[in-house]
Enzyme design. Structure first.
Site, mmCIF file in Angstrom:
data_model
loop_
_atom_site.group_PDB
_atom_site.id
_atom_site.type_symbol
_atom_site.label_atom_id
_atom_site.label_comp_id
_atom_site.label_asym_id
_atom_site.label_seq_id
_atom_site.Cartn_x
_atom_site.Cartn_y
_atom_site.Cartn_z
ATOM 1 N N ALA A 123 137.329 31.321 -22.987
ATOM 2 C CA ALA A 123 137.437 29.830 -23.275
ATOM 3 C C ALA A 123 138.682 29.304 -22.551
ATOM 4 O O ALA A 123 139.426 29.838 -21.820
ATOM 5 C CB ALA A 123 138.015 29.707 -24.702
ATOM 6 N N GLY A 166 136.161 34.396 -24.618
ATOM 7 C CA GLY A 166 135.295 33.617 -25.275
ATOM 8 C C GLY A 166 133.960 34.041 -24.459
ATOM 9 O O GLY A 166 132.926 33.876 -25.081
ATOM 10 N N GLU A 169 132.531 37.169 -25.952
ATOM 11 C CA GLU A 169 131.853 36.658 -27.530
ATOM 12 C C GLU A 169 130.724 35.673 -27.279
ATOM 13 O O GLU A 169 129.787 36.080 -28.064
ATOM 14 C CB GLU A 169 132.998 35.503 -28.183
ATOM 15 C CG GLU A 169 134.275 36.530 -28.588
ATOM 16 C CD GLU A 169 135.429 35.578 -29.161
ATOM 17 O OE1 GLU A 169 136.068 35.830 -30.191
ATOM 18 O OE2 GLU A 169 135.680 34.604 -28.354
ATOM 19 N N GLU A 189 143.043 38.033 -25.521
ATOM 20 C CA GLU A 189 143.483 36.910 -26.237
ATOM 21 C C GLU A 189 145.030 37.679 -26.882
ATOM 22 O O GLU A 189 146.009 36.516 -26.880
ATOM 23 C CB GLU A 189 142.758 36.415 -27.694
ATOM 24 C CG GLU A 189 141.551 35.926 -27.625
ATOM 25 C CD GLU A 189 140.372 36.676 -26.920
ATOM 26 O OE1 GLU A 189 139.269 36.042 -26.825
ATOM 27 O OE2 GLU A 189 140.473 37.925 -27.097
#
Length: 315
Positions: A123, A166, A169, A189
């Site tokens: 992300a 992300g 994911e 993260e």
């Protein structure tokens, strides 16, 4: 087109009235709007309700798309300078492109990929770093990403290079992951003072088991492509330069079968990740019985008996 706005957005209502020109206008909460917008030509993904649009050449700002004649739609993430970091505009476009393919009767399977250097490096930290709790809670930050997992047609992820945070994911939201030899998966993260927020703690654990998932999430360690294959995160590993080609081959094979049966099969497999065994078995049986209402089921069994290839009509 369907135009959706928040019930508390007076300015958005005024703008939508100018834009819709007779198109249905839906008012309601963000959750209701998300449901109403699903399958519409335009998806609303940000608190400002920006509409992601595609150019006539099939080029978005952060995507490149290619519709093939074999029933396959290829979608490439395209933020090369940011290693395909997933920000709100990119994800808005991605969900719109996926929904468009999902509603296209000529598309039966989708290939999602990035570049050879990165599927998606994570992300976009620049977008997140200044947000506070009130902001992320109010806008339900990252919840819009969940729409990827609601696409009914199979999505084959072709992962080269980095699939971190992300990006990992997003790959796990897809139905099949084929990894290039240079692929690297991880949920780092913890190194940023936070935890995965788009399914990493849940999907990774289901894919590779609690112990290894816990180690990766608590230490930020990574899996290379071959270990990811060994642990079941990816279906197979191929030469990096052949990743997209192999994904297309898989998607092409899927596309040769009956469309409603493809959707039913995907739904049943995904259900196994969401419910207990008995509930999953009951769901499978119900959809299995349902296939006996299809002409394609009759054609498939008749063709087998007659020792010929079936001719499916998607009905």
């Amino acid at each position: 087109a369907l135009f959706c706005i928040d019930e508390d957005s007076t300015m958005a209502l005024a703008v939508a009235k100018l834009l819709c020109k007779g198109a249905p206008l839906v008012r309601g909460s963000a959750m209701v709007l998300e449901s109403a917008a699903r399958g519409a030509a335009v998806a609303t993904m940000t608190p400002l309700r920006r509409f992601a649009t595609e150019s006539e050449q099939g080029i978005w700002e952060h995507l490149r798309t290619e519709k093939q004649t074999n029933g396959v739609q290829i979608i490439r993430l395209h933020r090369p300078k940011a290693l395909n970091a997933l920000n709100t505009p990119l994800m808005s476009e991605l969900v719109s492109a996926l929904r468009k393919a999902d509603g296209d009767s000529e598309v039966k399977a989708i290939v999602l990929t990035g570049s050879e250097r990165a599927f998606a490096a994570g992300a976009d930290i620049k977008e997140m770093k200044d947000k506070n709790y009130a902001e992320v809670y109010k806008e339900s930050f990252l919840t819009a990403w969940d729409a990827v997992s609601t696409i009914r047609k199979p999505i084959v992820a072709g992962v080269n290079g980095f699939a971190l945070g992300g990006g990992c994911e997003l790959a796990m939201m897809c139905d099949i992951i084929i990894a290039g030899e240079n692929a690297v998966f991880g949920q780092p993260e913890i190194q940023l003072g936070t935890i995965p927020g788009a399914g990493g703690t849940q999907r990774l654990t289901r894919a590779i088991g609690k112990s290894l998932a816990m180690e990766m999430i608590l230490t930020g360690s990574r899996l290379d492509a071959h270990l990811a294959e060994k642990r079941g995160l990816v279906s197979r590993v191929v030469p990096t330069e052949q990743t997209v080609e192999e994904c297309v081959k898989v998607a092409e094979k899927i596309a040769t079968f009956s469309h409603p049966v493809i959707i039913a099969a995907k739904e049943c497999v995904n259900k196994s990740q969401q419910v207990g065994l008995q509930t999953g078995l009951e769901h499978e049986k119900a959809l299995f019985w349902g296939t006996f209402a299809l002409e394609d089921r009759a054609e498939g069994m008749t063709a087998f008996s007659e020792k010929r290839k079936p001719v499916f009509k998607d009905i």
